[in-house]
Enzyme design. Structure first.
Site, PDB file in Angstrom:
ATOM      1  N   ASP A  65      71.948  38.932  10.010  1.00  0.00           N
ATOM      2  CA  ASP A  65      70.680  39.635   9.789  1.00  0.00           C
ATOM      3  C   ASP A  65      69.831  38.890   8.757  1.00  0.00           C
ATOM      4  O   ASP A  65      70.349  38.102   7.952  1.00  0.00           O
ATOM      5  CB  ASP A  65      70.950  41.045   9.219  1.00  0.00           C
ATOM      6  CG  ASP A  65      71.500  41.994  10.265  1.00  0.00           C
ATOM      7  OD1 ASP A  65      71.797  41.557  11.396  1.00  0.00           O
ATOM      8  OD2 ASP A  65      71.638  43.193   9.924  1.00  0.00           O
ATOM      9  N   ASP A  66      68.546  39.192   8.783  1.00  0.00           N
ATOM     10  CA  ASP A  66      67.581  38.871   7.711  1.00  0.00           C
ATOM     11  C   ASP A  66      66.994  37.468   7.748  1.00  0.00           C
ATOM     12  O   ASP A  66      66.123  37.149   6.947  1.00  0.00           O
ATOM     13  CB  ASP A  66      68.162  39.134   6.309  1.00  0.00           C
ATOM     14  CG  ASP A  66      68.416  40.605   6.062  1.00  0.00           C
ATOM     15  OD1 ASP A  66      68.138  41.417   6.976  1.00  0.00           O
ATOM     16  OD2 ASP A  66      68.893  40.954   4.969  1.00  0.00           O
ATOM     17  N   HIS A 122      65.241  42.578  14.178  1.00  0.00           N
ATOM     18  CA  HIS A 122      65.705  43.324  13.000  1.00  0.00           C
ATOM     19  C   HIS A 122      64.533  44.165  12.488  1.00  0.00           C
ATOM     20  O   HIS A 122      64.677  45.364  12.289  1.00  0.00           O
ATOM     21  CB  HIS A 122      66.196  42.347  11.936  1.00  0.00           C
ATOM     22  CG  HIS A 122      67.023  42.989  10.861  1.00  0.00           C
ATOM     23  ND1 HIS A 122      67.854  44.055  11.082  1.00  0.00           N
ATOM     24  CD2 HIS A 122      67.146  42.702   9.524  1.00  0.00           C
ATOM     25  CE1 HIS A 122      68.447  44.407   9.950  1.00  0.00           C
ATOM     26  NE2 HIS A 122      68.031  43.614   8.994  1.00  0.00           N
ATOM     27  N   HIS A 126      60.996  44.085   7.258  1.00  0.00           N
ATOM     28  CA  HIS A 126      62.255  44.585   6.690  1.00  0.00           C
ATOM     29  C   HIS A 126      62.020  45.869   5.890  1.00  0.00           C
ATOM     30  O   HIS A 126      62.325  45.962   4.692  1.00  0.00           O
ATOM     31  CB  HIS A 126      62.949  43.524   5.829  1.00  0.00           C
ATOM     32  CG  HIS A 126      64.431  43.714   5.761  1.00  0.00           C
ATOM     33  ND1 HIS A 126      65.037  44.568   4.879  1.00  0.00           N
ATOM     34  CD2 HIS A 126      65.442  43.182   6.489  1.00  0.00           C
ATOM     35  CE1 HIS A 126      66.347  44.540   5.061  1.00  0.00           C
ATOM     36  NE2 HIS A 126      66.617  43.714   6.053  1.00  0.00           N
ATOM     37  N   HIS A 225      74.869  37.770   6.836  1.00  0.00           N
ATOM     38  CA  HIS A 225      73.441  37.495   6.603  1.00  0.00           C
ATOM     39  C   HIS A 225      73.262  35.982   6.454  1.00  0.00           C
ATOM     40  O   HIS A 225      73.912  35.381   5.579  1.00  0.00           O
ATOM     41  CB  HIS A 225      72.947  38.215   5.340  1.00  0.00           C
ATOM     42  CG  HIS A 225      73.039  39.725   5.463  1.00  0.00           C
ATOM     43  ND1 HIS A 225      74.216  40.415   5.284  1.00  0.00           N
ATOM     44  CD2 HIS A 225      72.092  40.649   5.779  1.00  0.00           C
ATOM     45  CE1 HIS A 225      73.993  41.716   5.478  1.00  0.00           C
ATOM     46  NE2 HIS A 225      72.718  41.880   5.781  1.00  0.00           N
TER      47      HIS A 225
HETATM   48 ZN   LIG Z   1      68.480  43.432   6.876  1.00  0.00          ZN
END
Ligand SMILES: [Zn+2]
Length: 268
Positions: A65-66, A122, A126, A225
């Site tokens: 993620d991210d 995602h 964010h 991540h």
């Molecule tokens: Zn995230």
């Protein structure tokens, strides 16, 4: 006279019985043959099945993620390539184009796409989570990320979505045109990202590795991540161990087959 006739009948019956038994006895060897043939067949069969095919690999999915991040995403993709593994990257839309971040996101996302990795949504900025935000905010996060992936990855249409922090209402899951992907193995890498010294980094990396390897099993979805150095360092060890233990790291779509839209998956 009558007695004589009785004895003659009895004698004839006795001879017939002896003949019958003898002929049955004669068949005995053929029964033995059949049984030995059966034995032979089964021994042939067992010699055929003794050549067992190689064990199928145990499959797990690692999700990131991210990102994308212009340093760690690329390093992670190159590490996966050493084993021929593929992963799923749930990207942040405004990091792909590099509009608000300094990451060289556009080329990184395309790099992932061209190297056979899967890209999912995602969010665009964010946001804290998708449980309490307004419908307008939620729709913006989805549509802008989909558009960014499409724009920078040769028209690729994302079908998977990872909620921020795994948090989303059941109503939004059911209404979603995407498959909602959470996880059942958390590396907790975001809690072990800072290093004040080399020894602290070693400890952090070991913890991340342990968080994954102590619990992982076939069909699991692992959360990491792709924006931290420690994640990359831990991943190198995790991949080596998974490979040695007979695992294959695959994308979410490969792990789940055809995941359905409006459905949440945390493992296979
Ligand atoms: Zn995230």
């Amino acid at each position: 006279m009558r007695i004589k006739k009785f004895f003659r009948t009895f004698l004839l019956l006795y001879i017939a019985a002896i003949c019958f038994l003898t002929s049955c006895g004669g068949k005995t060897p053929s029964v033995t043959t059949a049984s030995s043939a059966t034995t032979q067949t089964s021994s042939t069969t067992s010699s055929t099945t003794s050549v067992t095919p190689p064990e199928p690999k145990k499959r797990v999915a690692i999700t990131f993620d991210d990102g994308p991040h212009n340093v760690w995403t690329v390093a992670i993709a190159d590490e996966l390539a050493k084993y021929g593994f593929h992963a799923t990257f749930f990207v942040v839309g405004n990091r792909i184009g590099g509009e608000k971040r300094v990451y060289n996101g556009s080329s990184t996302a395309l790099y992932l796409f061209r190297n056979g990795h899967e890209l999912g949504i995602h969010g665009y900025t964010h946001l804290e989570n998708y449980k309490n935000c307004s419908d307008a905010e939620y729709q913006y996060e989805m549509s802008e990320t989909v558009a960014a992936i499409k724009k920078f990855c040769s028209g690729y249409e994302a079908t998977l979505m990872r909620p921020i922090g795994g948090s989303i209402s059941q109503e939004r899951i059911e209404a979603s045109p995407y498959s909602i992907i959470t996880w059942n193995v958390d590396s907790l890498d975001y809690k072990h990202k800072g290093n004040d010294s080399a020894s602290e980094q070693k400890e952090n990396v070991e913890t991340i590795v342990q968080n994954v390897m102590s619990t992982v099993k076939e069909g699991d979805i692992i959360l990491m991540h792709d924006i931290y150095e420690n994640t990359y360092e831990a991943l190198k060890i995790i991949l080596e161990r998974l490979d040695a233990e007979g695992y294959e790291v695959v994308t979410i779509t490969e792990l789940l087959g055809e995941p359905l839209p409006g459905t949440r998956y945390s493992h296979r």
